[in-house]
Design a protein around this motif. Structure first.
Motif, PDB file in Angstrom:
ATOM      1  N   VAL A 162      -3.297 -10.483 -10.580  1.00 34.46           N
ATOM      2  CA  VAL A 162      -3.060 -10.106  -9.274  1.00 34.46           C
ATOM      3  C   VAL A 162      -2.168 -11.202  -8.319  1.00 34.46           C
ATOM      4  CG1 VAL A 162      -3.982  -9.016  -7.176  1.00 34.46           C
ATOM      5  CG2 VAL A 162      -5.033  -8.442  -9.258  1.00 34.46           C
ATOM      6  N   PRO A 183      -5.922   5.481 -12.144  1.00 36.29           N
ATOM      7  CA  PRO A 183      -6.544   5.051 -13.237  1.00 36.29           C
ATOM      8  C   PRO A 183      -6.330   6.129 -14.585  1.00 36.29           C
ATOM      9  CG  PRO A 183      -7.785   4.923 -11.575  1.00 36.29           C
ATOM     10  CD  PRO A 183      -6.857   5.631 -11.106  1.00 36.29           C
ATOM     11  N   LEU A 209      -0.364  -2.998  -7.954  1.00 36.11           N
ATOM     12  CA  LEU A 209      -1.057  -2.259  -9.261  1.00 36.11           C
ATOM     13  C   LEU A 209      -2.292  -1.488  -8.791  1.00 36.11           C
ATOM     14  CD1 LEU A 209      -1.282  -2.360 -12.116  1.00 36.11           C
ATOM     15  CD2 LEU A 209      -2.635  -4.464 -12.326  1.00 36.11           C
ATOM     16  N   THR A 210      -3.181  -1.797  -7.586  1.00 34.93           N
ATOM     17  CA  THR A 210      -4.468  -1.077  -7.165  1.00 34.93           C
ATOM     18  C   THR A 210      -3.970   0.281  -6.635  1.00 34.93           C
ATOM     19  OG1 THR A 210      -4.082  -2.103  -5.004  1.00 34.93           O
ATOM     20  CG2 THR A 210      -5.461  -3.390  -6.605  1.00 34.93           C
ATOM     21  N   GLN A 211      -2.706   0.528  -6.448  1.00 34.15           N
ATOM     22  CA  GLN A 211      -2.462   1.971  -6.023  1.00 34.15           C
ATOM     23  C   GLN A 211      -1.963   2.784  -7.299  1.00 34.15           C
ATOM     24  OE1 GLN A 211      -2.232   2.665  -2.659  1.00 34.15           O
ATOM     25  NE2 GLN A 211      -3.225   0.369  -2.532  1.00 34.15           N
ATOM     26  N   THR A 215      -7.723  -0.026 -16.427  1.00 33.01           N
ATOM     27  CA  THR A 215      -7.676   0.503 -14.944  1.00 33.01           C
ATOM     28  C   THR A 215      -7.113  -0.545 -14.070  1.00 33.01           C
ATOM     29  OG1 THR A 215      -9.723  -0.333 -14.294  1.00 33.01           O
ATOM     30  CG2 THR A 215      -9.758   1.830 -15.708  1.00 33.01           C
ATOM     31  N   PRO A 216      -6.530   0.044 -12.811  1.00 33.54           N
ATOM     32  CA  PRO A 216      -5.837  -1.055 -11.968  1.00 33.54           C
ATOM     33  C   PRO A 216      -7.171  -1.756 -11.370  1.00 33.54           C
ATOM     34  CG  PRO A 216      -5.904   1.446 -11.155  1.00 33.54           C
ATOM     35  CD  PRO A 216      -6.322   1.331 -12.640  1.00 33.54           C
ATOM     36  N   TYR A 217      -8.297  -1.499 -11.582  1.00 39.82           N
ATOM     37  CA  TYR A 217      -9.546  -2.155 -10.872  1.00 39.82           C
ATOM     38  C   TYR A 217     -10.013  -2.880 -11.762  1.00 39.82           C
ATOM     39  CZ  TYR A 217      -8.777   1.862  -7.834  1.00 39.82           C
ATOM     40  OH  TYR A 217      -8.129   2.968  -7.232  1.00 39.82           O
ATOM     41  N   ASP A 252       0.630  -1.082   0.134  1.00 44.52           N
ATOM     42  CA  ASP A 252       0.003  -0.067  -0.120  1.00 44.52           C
ATOM     43  C   ASP A 252       0.628   1.401   0.016  1.00 44.52           C
ATOM     44  OD1 ASP A 252       0.996  -0.573   2.606  1.00 44.52           O
ATOM     45  OD2 ASP A 252      -0.857   0.556   3.482  1.00 44.52           O
ATOM     46  N   VAL A 280      -8.261  -5.606 -13.107  1.00 49.54           N
ATOM     47  CA  VAL A 280      -7.085  -6.840 -13.277  1.00 49.54           C
ATOM     48  C   VAL A 280      -7.599  -8.117 -12.994  1.00 49.54           C
ATOM     49  CG1 VAL A 280      -4.734  -7.202 -12.311  1.00 49.54           C
ATOM     50  CG2 VAL A 280      -5.455  -4.982 -12.487  1.00 49.54           C
TER      51      VAL A 280
END
Length: 661
Positions: free
Chosen positions: A638, A495, A490-492, A629-631, A430, A633
């Motif tokens: 992941v 977008p 990646l989620t950080q 977008t990272p969301y 994070d 994936v």
């Protein structure tokens, strides 16, 4: 502009001065700061008496030089820094109120004239009053004749000298000539001293901060209370600490200190030669007593003990380069005596301690312990290094208030040590973490436990305390071998950044598993190894080559303020992450330390590298990129294992490659 002030005698016998106020460009009128009584006489504040007055001259060298072209450089300075005819007349007129007049010259000199009231002085006054008509002596306009005239009709003294006055202080003889010394070497009156201070450290600071101050002097304490004064700071040396060189002797041969005061000790500002710092702990050496300073002080202590307050040891006060103030109280112990050796020729040495420090045979920390055992060591004013006030004991530690990063257990190789840090970061993605890889004196490797930070934190040395020049202070016997950083998940990623650059899912993943632009810039600038824990199963090492390709990459990346064409291209999306990886592989040794779906098997990443078709998606690098977008994936992406890549410079030779292999 000239400034002026009045010196007053208080009812308790102490002197004070009014705050200087501005006057005119070439004159100062004392009546602007002094009241008059009903009879028109000068009237001091109630309870006070007039003692003297002081004013300054402005630095009008160009103006005066143009008006008097016949004056050479030295005579021009003497003229500007000396009493004018109006100054002299004012001094004679005010003799009933002021015993003396002081002149602060723009070149740093301080002069004192005390009118005598003699007939010769009055004649000279009347000559000026009549318009200074030309003629034979005493009617003269010549600069030197004016100086000689005042020296003959009154008492002229130099209190703060210069080369023009032959670096002499005291009464000026009537036949004095420019540049000639006139001091006899015999002290006849009290030295210049600071204001009265409530603490000894304030007296030291007052002396070192005064105008024209040098490096060292003596400290006096009032026997009946906590009042301290310091002599005006002189050039460092034995003379500045020798009371006989500062105070006059009476008919009985005893030195005459100010009434009610005794010797407290010696002070100085420590300024070690930066070209002669110790190989170990230079940050401590430059902020502590040097052995030679201690040797001189011990010798002066032996000669001055009879001037101390009964039952109170003399002390040495030192203001260090980091603004801390340390106090060493003499004990007269055998250990202390061994630190100072007096030779038959009068020279004083430190028994070889300084030499042992400079060769590394003795560490500055060990010398601190020597002084702790020899006498009493105290911290009066703290700093980051000397963080705790009070007495210093053998358990003292430097930078006591700084949270030193904990270190790992030892490993045989740097790669193994970094792999440990990589595992400690684990799934914590994070935020970014950073740290150092050290090689100890026993050739083993350790790392700092991961702490929050990035390449900027490492570059600025914020994980460790810093020395006087802002450089990080690392643990003893630990040499920086490399640095490491971790990357976020990646989620950080934002977008909007992925969308604006038109990255594919593969490229978004790749952008986090490669070294960033900022990281590569810093590696190329510092020419050091950087490990990157890019994801939970991704670890790489990068070390730049000392080649034209490496220099060219640095040029094309530019700086943060002025980014180069490659950095701009990567930011806009015209250059792809895989392109940047190939650039890194061509400019340095890029090594993958773990088997990874994205990087492939463990080993060197070559300039011709390309992503596997199965890395992150089923398609290879598309010709028509689509956004991701990272969301969005896939779960498989992941959960995919992460690699750890290393980049290291060519200066680490083939031995490094063998170790990695």
């Amino acid at each position: 502009m000239e400034y002026g002030s009045v010196i007053l005698l208080r009812p308790d016998g102490k002197f004070v001065a009014t705050s200087p106020i501005p006057g005119e460009a070439t004159t100062f009128d004392l009546s602007t700061i002094i009241d008059f009584d009903a009879l028109g006489e000068l009237e001091p504040p109630k309870g006070y008496r007039f003692a003297a007055n002081i004013h300054s001259h402005a630095a009008l060298h160009d103006v005066v030089g143009e008006a008097y072209p016949e004056l050479d450089e030295m005579n021009l300075r003497l003229f500007i820094n000396f009493f004018s005819s109006s100054d002299f007349m004012g001094d004679v007129d005010g003799r009933a109120y002021f015993r003396s007049s002081y002149l602060s010259g723009p070149d740093g000199t301080l002069l004192k004239y005390s009118p005598s009231g003699s007939k010769a002085e009055l004649d000279y006054y009347r000559w000026h009053e009549a318009g200074a008509r030309p003629g034979r002596e005493p009617w003269t306009r010549d600069v030197m004749s004016i100086i000689n005239k005042l020296a003959s009709v009154g008492e002229l003294k130099v209190l703060v000298s210069s080369a023009d006055w032959g670096h002499s202080v005291g009464v000026v003889p009537p036949d004095w000539q420019p540049g000639q010394g006139f001091s006899t070497g015999r002290v006849t009156e009290l030295p210049l001293m600071t204001r009265i201070c409530s603490t000894v450290e304030r007296a030291v600071l007052a002396a070192l901060k005064s105008r024209g101050a040098q490096d060292s002097g003596l400290l006096l304490k009032k026997t009946a209370g906590n009042e301290y004064v310091a002599t005006h700071a002189r050039p460092f040396g034995l003379a500045s600490w020798d009371p006989a060189k500062n105070f006059a002797a009476g008919d009985d041969g005893q030195l005459r200190l100010p009434e009610g005061y005794r010797l407290e000790g010696f002070y100085y500002a420590s300024r070690p030669d930066p070209s002669r710092l110790t190989p170990a702990q230079p940050w401590l050496y430059e902020n502590f007593f040097t052995p030679q300073d201690i040797a001189l002080a011990i010798s002066c202590h032996k000669r001055s003990q009879q001037l101390a307050v009964a039952g109170r040891p003399l002390s040495l006060y030192m203001q260090a380069s980091d603004a801390s103030m340390l106090k060493y109280s003499f004990s007269g112990s055998e250990i202390e005596a061994a630190l100072s050796v007096e030779h038959s020729d009068g020279s004083i040495t430190d028994a070889g301690v300084q030499s042992r420090l400079l060769t590394g045979a003795l560490s500055p920390r060990e010398f601190v312990s020597m002084l702790i055992l020899a006498g009493r060591l105290e911290v009066l004013r703290g700093s980051a290094l000397w963080a705790r006030l009070g007495r210093v004991g053998l358990e003292w530690i430097p930078f006591a208030n700084f949270p030193w990063p904990p270190l790992s257990q030892a490993f045989l190789s740097a790669d193994d040590a970094v792999r440990y840090a990589h595992e400690q970061v684990g799934i914590r993605r994070d935020r970014q973490y950073a740290g150092y890889v050290f090689q100890r004196s026993d050739t083993r490797f350790v790392v700092t436990e991961p702490l929050e930070g990035d390449i900027d934190v490492l570059d600025q040395g914020r994980l460790y305390p810093r020395d006087n020049r802002g450089r990080p202070v690392f643990p003893d016997d630990h040499v920086v071998h490399a640095r490491y950083v971790s990357h976020v998940a990646l989620t950080q990623l934002e977008p909007v950044n992925i969308s604006s650059r038109q990255w594919t899912l593969q490229e978004a993943l790749l952008s986090l598993q490669m070294l960033s632009v900022e990281e590569v810039r810093q590696v190329l600038l510092d020419n050091t190894v950087l490990y990157c824990s890019a994801a939970m199963n991704s670890l790489v090492r990068f070390a730049p080559y000392a080649t034209p390709a490496s220099k060219d990459l640095a040029r094309r990346l530019g700086t943060r303020v002025h980014p180069g064409p490659l950095a701009l291209g990567l930011d806009k999306g015209s250059k792809r992450p895989q392109d940047f990886i190939r650039e890194q592989a061509a400019a340095g040794w890029l090594f993958n330390l773990t088997d990874n779906e994205l990087w492939g098997h463990r080993g060197q990443i070559l300039p011709g590298w390309s992503m596997s078709e199965s890395a992150g998606s089923t398609s290879a690098e598309p010709t028509s990129p689509h956004t991701c977008t990272p969301y969005a994936v896939p779960a498989s992406a992941v959960a995919a294992p992460v690699s750890f890549v290393v980049f290291a410079p060519a200066i680490f030779s083939s031995a490094f490659a063998m170790e990695a292999a």
